[in-house]
Structures are given as structure tokens and as C-alpha cells.
Design a protein around this motif. Structure first.
Motif, PDB file in Angstrom:
ATOM      1  N   PHE A   1       0.584  -0.861   0.292  1.00 53.24           N
ATOM      2  CA  PHE A   1       0.259   0.205   0.288  1.00 53.24           C
ATOM      3  C   PHE A   1       1.118   1.479   0.261  1.00 53.24           C
ATOM      4  N   CYS A   2       1.687   1.583   1.296  1.00 51.23           N
ATOM      5  CA  CYS A   2       2.403   2.533   1.169  1.00 51.23           C
ATOM      6  C   CYS A   2       4.110   2.818  -0.731  1.00 51.23           C
ATOM      7  N   ALA A   3       3.787   1.362  -0.703  1.00 51.18           N
ATOM      8  CA  ALA A   3       4.836   1.779  -2.224  1.00 51.18           C
ATOM      9  C   ALA A   3       3.679   2.435  -3.226  1.00 51.18           C
ATOM     10  N   ALA A   4       2.666   1.492  -3.383  1.00 50.00           N
ATOM     11  CA  ALA A   4       1.874   2.043  -4.184  1.00 50.00           C
ATOM     12  C   ALA A   4       0.796   3.395  -4.307  1.00 50.00           C
ATOM     13  N   SER A   5       0.474   3.717  -2.704  1.00 48.49           N
ATOM     14  CA  SER A   5       0.925   4.816  -2.824  1.00 48.49           C
ATOM     15  C   SER A   5       1.966   6.020  -2.852  1.00 48.49           C
TER      16      SER A   5
ATOM     17  N   LEU B   1      -8.110   7.906  -4.379  1.00 48.39           N
ATOM     18  CA  LEU B   1      -7.508   6.602  -4.120  1.00 48.39           C
ATOM     19  C   LEU B   1      -6.660   6.470  -3.631  1.00 48.39           C
ATOM     20  N   LEU B   2      -5.682   7.410  -3.440  1.00 45.41           N
ATOM     21  CA  LEU B   2      -4.971   7.631  -3.281  1.00 45.41           C
ATOM     22  C   LEU B   2      -4.498   8.077  -1.342  1.00 45.41           C
ATOM     23  N   VAL B   3      -5.603   8.559  -1.464  1.00 44.38           N
ATOM     24  CA  VAL B   3      -6.257   8.799   0.260  1.00 44.38           C
ATOM     25  C   VAL B   3      -6.174   7.334   0.977  1.00 44.38           C
ATOM     26  N   VAL B   4      -7.344   6.621  -0.398  1.00 50.09           N
ATOM     27  CA  VAL B   4      -7.535   5.317   0.393  1.00 50.09           C
ATOM     28  C   VAL B   4      -6.285   4.511   1.111  1.00 50.09           C
ATOM     29  N   MET B   5      -5.294   4.261  -0.173  1.00 51.35           N
ATOM     30  CA  MET B   5      -4.563   3.786  -0.295  1.00 51.35           C
ATOM     31  C   MET B   5      -3.425   3.856   0.747  1.00 51.35           C
TER      32      MET B   5
ATOM     33  N   ILE C   1      -3.226   3.753  15.592  1.00 49.71           N
ATOM     34  CA  ILE C   1      -2.983   3.881  14.292  1.00 49.71           C
ATOM     35  C   ILE C   1      -4.338   2.812  13.562  1.00 49.71           C
ATOM     36  N   ILE C   2      -4.445   2.033  13.985  1.00 58.51           N
ATOM     37  CA  ILE C   2      -5.565   1.423  13.280  1.00 58.51           C
ATOM     38  C   ILE C   2      -7.042   2.251  13.055  1.00 58.51           C
ATOM     39  N   ILE C   3      -7.082   2.765  14.574  1.00 60.25           N
ATOM     40  CA  ILE C   3      -7.864   3.644  14.891  1.00 60.25           C
ATOM     41  C   ILE C   3      -7.976   4.584  13.947  1.00 60.25           C
ATOM     42  N   VAL C   4      -6.694   5.528  14.049  1.00 55.38           N
ATOM     43  CA  VAL C   4      -6.616   6.678  12.551  1.00 55.38           C
ATOM     44  C   VAL C   4      -7.324   5.770  11.489  1.00 55.38           C
ATOM     45  N   GLY C   5      -6.427   5.408  10.888  1.00 59.48           N
ATOM     46  CA  GLY C   5      -7.108   4.695   9.611  1.00 59.48           C
ATOM     47  C   GLY C   5      -7.971   4.642   9.097  1.00 59.48           C
ATOM     48  N   VAL C   6      -8.985   4.097  10.150  1.00 61.06           N
ATOM     49  CA  VAL C   6      -9.845   3.689  10.147  1.00 61.06           C
ATOM     50  C   VAL C   6     -11.024   4.389   9.800  1.00 61.06           C
ATOM     51  N   VAL C   7     -11.217   5.870  10.992  1.00 61.31           N
ATOM     52  CA  VAL C   7     -11.059   7.329  10.962  1.00 61.31           C
ATOM     53  C   VAL C   7     -11.012   8.280   9.365  1.00 61.31           C
ATOM     54  N   VAL C   8     -10.455   7.999   9.187  1.00 64.31           N
ATOM     55  CA  VAL C   8     -10.410   8.382   7.645  1.00 64.31           C
ATOM     56  C   VAL C   8     -10.242   7.811   6.636  1.00 64.31           C
ATOM     57  N   LEU C   9     -10.013   6.346   6.638  1.00 66.72           N
ATOM     58  CA  LEU C   9     -10.555   5.896   5.578  1.00 66.72           C
ATOM     59  C   LEU C   9     -12.457   6.162   5.929  1.00 66.72           C
ATOM     60  N   GLY C  10     -13.236   6.220   6.630  1.00 68.13           N
ATOM     61  CA  GLY C  10     -14.897   6.682   6.811  1.00 68.13           C
ATOM     62  C   GLY C  10     -14.502   7.902   5.848  1.00 68.13           C
ATOM     63  N   ILE C  11     -14.043   8.887   6.955  1.00 67.84           N
ATOM     64  CA  ILE C  11     -14.633  10.223   6.430  1.00 67.84           C
ATOM     65  C   ILE C  11     -13.952  10.386   4.621  1.00 67.84           C
ATOM     66  N   ALA C  12     -13.013   9.931   4.275  1.00 69.78           N
ATOM     67  CA  ALA C  12     -12.586   9.739   3.074  1.00 69.78           C
ATOM     68  C   ALA C  12     -13.697   9.139   2.094  1.00 69.78           C
ATOM     69  N   LEU C  13     -14.449   7.907   2.740  1.00 70.66           N
ATOM     70  CA  LEU C  13     -15.761   7.121   1.948  1.00 70.66           C
ATOM     71  C   LEU C  13     -16.845   7.934   1.857  1.00 70.66           C
ATOM     72  N   PHE C  14     -16.882   9.052   2.689  1.00 74.47           N
ATOM     73  CA  PHE C  14     -17.853   9.836   2.721  1.00 74.47           C
ATOM     74  C   PHE C  14     -18.248  11.316   2.261  1.00 74.47           C
ATOM     75  N   THR C  15     -16.448  11.918   2.057  1.00 75.60           N
ATOM     76  CA  THR C  15     -16.449  12.867   1.212  1.00 75.60           C
ATOM     77  C   THR C  15     -16.305  12.646   0.079  1.00 75.60           C
ATOM     78  N   LEU C  16     -15.296  12.078  -0.202  1.00 79.76           N
ATOM     79  CA  LEU C  16     -14.514  12.148  -1.895  1.00 79.76           C
ATOM     80  C   LEU C  16     -14.945  11.848  -2.297  1.00 79.76           C
ATOM     81  N   SER C  17     -15.140  12.516  -4.119  1.00 78.92           N
ATOM     82  CA  SER C  17     -15.834  11.680  -5.060  1.00 78.92           C
ATOM     83  C   SER C  17     -15.209  10.188  -5.645  1.00 78.92           C
TER      84      SER C  17
END
Length: 81
Positions: A12-16, A38-42, A64-80
């Protein structure tokens, strides 16, 4: 299980990084907005994977897991996508 989390985190880091570099060299376009999403999700996937590895290793990766899940949730609802 630790090896799987570690491998997914590295991939995931390399793809990002590669996607971020490709976005730097392109002009801004409508397709770039999808690539930014896609970059934010990766990056969130990398956070969750590396956090999972650290959690299994010494139980300190839960933040770290909690931060990743929270940011992922925000990204899925706000980004196109």
C-alpha cells in the motif's frame, strides 16, 4: 498473520508513493480527482495494515488502526470516486 499485515502495508505504501509521483507530473484534470481519492484510500490501507502489524507485535498499534479507519470513513463519505 504479522507477515501478511507487513506485506500489505509495504505494498500500500509503495502504491501510494507511485500514485502520488504520477499525480505530481500530470496537469490537473477531472480524472486526477478520482486518483486523489484513491491515493487517500491507499494511505488509509497502509495505516491499517501497519497498525495491525504493530498490534500483533507488541499491542501498541491500535491507535494507528483507529486513525486509519476514521480517516477512511471520512474519505469514503466525502471524496468522489
Amino acid at each position: 498473520m504479522k507477515k501478511i499485515f507487513k506485506d500489505f502495508g509495504v505494498h500500500f505504501c509503495a502504491a501510494s508513493i507511485l500514485l502520488g509521483i504520477s499525480l505530481l507530473f500530470n496537469n490537473y484534470d477531472v480524472a486526477d480527482e478520482e486518483q486523489l481519492s484513491l491515493l487517500v484510500v491507499m494511505m488509509c490501507g497502509a495505516l491499517i495494515s501497519i497498525g495491525g502489524y504493530n498490534y500483533l507485535k507488541n499491542r501498541k498499534g491500535i491507535v494507528i488502526i483507529i486513525v486509519g479507519v476514521v480517516v477512511l470513513g471520512i474519505a469514503l463519505f466525502t471524496l468522489s470516486f
